[in-house]
Design a protein around this motif. Structure first.
Motif, mmCIF file in Angstrom:
data_model
loop_
_atom_site.group_PDB
_atom_site.id
_atom_site.type_symbol
_atom_site.label_atom_id
_atom_site.label_comp_id
_atom_site.label_asym_id
_atom_site.label_seq_id
_atom_site.Cartn_x
_atom_site.Cartn_y
_atom_site.Cartn_z
ATOM 1 N N ILE A 10 0.802 -1.325 -0.060
ATOM 2 C CA ILE A 10 -0.109 0.146 -0.138
ATOM 3 C C ILE A 10 0.909 1.165 -0.039
ATOM 4 C CG2 ILE A 10 -1.676 1.311 1.180
ATOM 5 C CD1 ILE A 10 -2.279 -1.556 2.560
ATOM 6 N N THR A 11 0.716 2.156 -0.916
ATOM 7 C CA THR A 11 1.498 3.343 -1.244
ATOM 8 C C THR A 11 0.794 4.463 -0.339
ATOM 9 O OG1 THR A 11 2.643 2.409 -3.188
ATOM 10 C CG2 THR A 11 3.256 4.754 -2.639
ATOM 11 N N LEU A 12 1.560 5.169 0.444
ATOM 12 C CA LEU A 12 0.909 6.233 1.048
ATOM 13 C C LEU A 12 2.006 7.408 0.950
ATOM 14 C CD1 LEU A 12 -0.675 4.800 4.296
ATOM 15 C CD2 LEU A 12 -1.830 5.657 2.050
ATOM 16 N N LEU A 18 -0.289 10.180 8.149
ATOM 17 C CA LEU A 18 -0.549 10.824 9.116
ATOM 18 C C LEU A 18 -2.333 10.841 9.451
ATOM 19 C CD1 LEU A 18 1.865 13.695 9.299
ATOM 20 C CD2 LEU A 18 1.782 11.469 10.799
ATOM 21 N N GLU A 19 -2.986 10.879 8.213
ATOM 22 C CA GLU A 19 -4.404 11.108 8.436
ATOM 23 C C GLU A 19 -4.836 9.701 8.907
ATOM 24 O OE1 GLU A 19 -5.901 12.031 4.824
ATOM 25 O OE2 GLU A 19 -5.072 14.250 4.717
ATOM 26 N N LEU A 20 -4.556 8.614 8.229
ATOM 27 C CA LEU A 20 -5.003 7.030 8.897
ATOM 28 C C LEU A 20 -4.508 7.000 10.348
ATOM 29 C CD1 LEU A 20 -4.135 4.849 5.763
ATOM 30 C CD2 LEU A 20 -6.152 5.862 6.390
ATOM 31 N N ILE A 68 -11.023 -0.157 12.703
ATOM 32 C CA ILE A 68 -9.835 -0.520 13.466
ATOM 33 C C ILE A 68 -8.732 -1.327 12.870
ATOM 34 C CG2 ILE A 68 -8.628 -0.935 15.578
ATOM 35 C CD1 ILE A 68 -11.248 0.418 16.953
ATOM 36 N N LYS A 69 -9.174 -2.663 12.678
ATOM 37 C CA LYS A 69 -8.425 -3.637 12.107
ATOM 38 C C LYS A 69 -7.877 -3.463 10.798
ATOM 39 C CE LYS A 69 -9.884 -7.996 14.726
ATOM 40 N NZ LYS A 69 -10.966 -8.723 15.059
ATOM 41 N N GLU A 70 -8.863 -2.867 9.713
ATOM 42 C CA GLU A 70 -8.396 -2.506 8.567
ATOM 43 C C GLU A 70 -7.558 -1.408 8.567
ATOM 44 O OE1 GLU A 70 -10.851 -0.540 4.460
ATOM 45 O OE2 GLU A 70 -11.747 -0.655 6.236
ATOM 46 N N LEU A 71 -7.596 -0.458 9.515
ATOM 47 C CA LEU A 71 -6.534 0.655 9.530
ATOM 48 C C LEU A 71 -5.163 0.166 10.203
ATOM 49 C CD1 LEU A 71 -8.647 3.567 10.787
ATOM 50 C CD2 LEU A 71 -7.675 3.293 8.835
ATOM 51 N N GLU A 72 -5.270 -0.840 11.022
ATOM 52 C CA GLU A 72 -4.002 -1.471 11.653
ATOM 53 C C GLU A 72 -3.249 -2.082 10.389
ATOM 54 O OE1 GLU A 72 -5.079 -1.713 16.222
ATOM 55 O OE2 GLU A 72 -5.540 -3.535 14.967
ATOM 56 N N TYR A 73 -3.978 -2.631 9.721
ATOM 57 C CA TYR A 73 -3.317 -3.625 8.582
ATOM 58 C C TYR A 73 -2.874 -2.567 7.482
ATOM 59 C CZ TYR A 73 -2.838 -6.855 4.581
ATOM 60 O OH TYR A 73 -2.268 -7.228 3.602
ATOM 61 N N LYS A 74 -3.516 -1.569 7.159
ATOM 62 C CA LYS A 74 -2.913 -0.469 6.159
ATOM 63 C C LYS A 74 -1.865 -0.049 6.581
ATOM 64 C CE LYS A 74 -7.276 0.296 3.661
ATOM 65 N NZ LYS A 74 -8.494 0.972 3.511
ATOM 66 N N GLU A 76 0.388 -0.879 8.989
ATOM 67 C CA GLU A 76 1.355 -1.970 9.125
ATOM 68 C C GLU A 76 1.913 -2.362 7.662
ATOM 69 O OE1 GLU A 76 1.496 -6.586 10.803
ATOM 70 O OE2 GLU A 76 0.565 -5.084 11.903
ATOM 71 N N HIS A 77 1.155 -2.361 6.745
ATOM 72 C CA HIS A 77 1.523 -2.958 5.296
ATOM 73 C C HIS A 77 1.819 -1.934 4.501
ATOM 74 C CE1 HIS A 77 0.063 -6.590 7.405
ATOM 75 N NE2 HIS A 77 0.952 -7.199 6.698
ATOM 76 N N CYS A 78 2.096 -0.803 4.769
ATOM 77 C CA CYS A 78 2.454 0.459 3.717
ATOM 78 C C CYS A 78 3.890 0.915 3.610
ATOM 79 C CB CYS A 78 1.371 1.697 4.148
ATOM 80 S SG CYS A 78 2.107 2.767 5.533
ATOM 81 N N THR A 79 4.114 1.420 2.517
ATOM 82 C CA THR A 79 5.173 2.016 2.375
ATOM 83 C C THR A 79 4.928 3.720 2.051
ATOM 84 O OG1 THR A 79 5.146 1.825 -0.084
ATOM 85 C CG2 THR A 79 6.423 -0.101 1.167
ATOM 86 N N ILE A 80 5.815 4.435 2.606
ATOM 87 C CA ILE A 80 5.725 5.956 2.545
ATOM 88 C C ILE A 80 6.475 6.409 1.387
ATOM 89 C CG2 ILE A 80 5.778 8.307 3.630
ATOM 90 C CD1 ILE A 80 5.379 6.660 6.269
ATOM 91 N N ALA A 81 5.689 6.868 0.189
ATOM 92 C CA ALA A 81 6.322 7.551 -0.790
ATOM 93 C C ALA A 81 7.226 8.620 -0.446
ATOM 94 C CB ALA A 81 5.343 7.793 -1.890
ATOM 95 N N GLU A 82 8.316 8.870 -1.029
ATOM 96 C CA GLU A 82 9.232 9.983 -0.537
ATOM 97 C C GLU A 82 9.215 10.857 -1.937
ATOM 98 O OE1 GLU A 82 13.094 8.850 0.741
ATOM 99 O OE2 GLU A 82 12.141 7.293 1.854
#
Length: 158
Positions: A10-12, A18-20, A68-74, A76-82
Motif C-alpha cells: 500500500i503506497t501512501l 498521518l491521516e490514517l 480499526i483492524k483495517e486501519l491497523e493492517y494498512k 502496518e503494510h504500507c510504504t511511505i512514498a518519498e
C-alpha cells in the motif's frame, strides 16, 4: 473489509499516513469508549432478545472494530512514498499538465487509498498517474485511457 494479498503493498504519502494514524487514534480513544458506554447502557435496559438499542450498539461495535483492524493492517503494510528525485514525478509530487485542448490542470499524485478526484488527488495507478510518473517538466507523455490515448504536456512539477 477487503483482504489484501501478502505481497501487495500500500503506497501512501506522509500526509496520508498521518491521516490514517489520526483516524485510528480517534477510533480507539474516542469512538471505542463511546460504543462501550452505549453497550453498557443498552444492556442495563433488560431483556436483550428484544432490545433494539443493544442490537444497534453491537452493530456499531462490529463496524468500529472492523475499521480499526483495517486501519491497523494498512498502516502496518504500507510504504511511505518519498516523491521522485531530480525533478522527476513520483508519488507525492504535484504536477501541472496541459491537455491537447489547452486546458491546464494541477494534480497531486497519491497512492490509491488517498485518491480523491474532487480534491485533484489522483492515484499513481490511474491512467494519468501511470503516464507522468518518472517524467519531468517540459515532457510530453502519452496517456493510455479506456477511451483511447491522448498526449499531455507536463508544465510544472512540485
Amino acid at each position: 473489509m477487503k483482504r489484501m494479498k501478502k505481497e501487495e503493498t500500500i503506497t501512501l504519502t506522509a500526509e496520508g499516513y498521518l491521516e490514517l494514524e489520526q483516524e485510528l487514534k480517534e477510533l480507539k480513544e474516542v469512538k471505542r469508549p463511546e460504543v462501550i458506554k452505549a453497550l453498557k447502557e443498552a444492556r442495563a435496559l433488560g431483556d436483550l432478545s428484544e432490545n433494539s438499542d443493544y442490537d444497534a450498539a453491537r452493530n456499531d461495535q462490529a463496524l468500529l472494530e472492523g475499521r480499526i483492524k483495517e486501519l491497523e493492517y494498512k498502516l502496518e503494510h504500507c510504504t511511505i512514498a518519498e516523491g521522485a528525485k531530480g525533478g522527476a514525478i513520483g508519488v507525492g509530487s504535484t504536477v501541472t499538465i496541459e491537455y491537447d485542448d489547452g486546458e491546464v490542470e494541477e494534480y497531486k499524485i497519491v497512492g490509491s487509498l488517498e485518491a480523491d478526484p474532487f480534491e485533484n488527488k489522483i492515484s499513481n495507478e490511474s491512467p494519468i498517474g501511470k503516464a507522468v510518473i518518472g517524467h519531468g517538466k517540459g515532457e510530453t507523455v502519452s496517456v493510455e485511457s479506456p477511451n483511447g490515448s491522448y498526449d499531455v504536456v507536463i508544465k510544472d512539477v512540485k
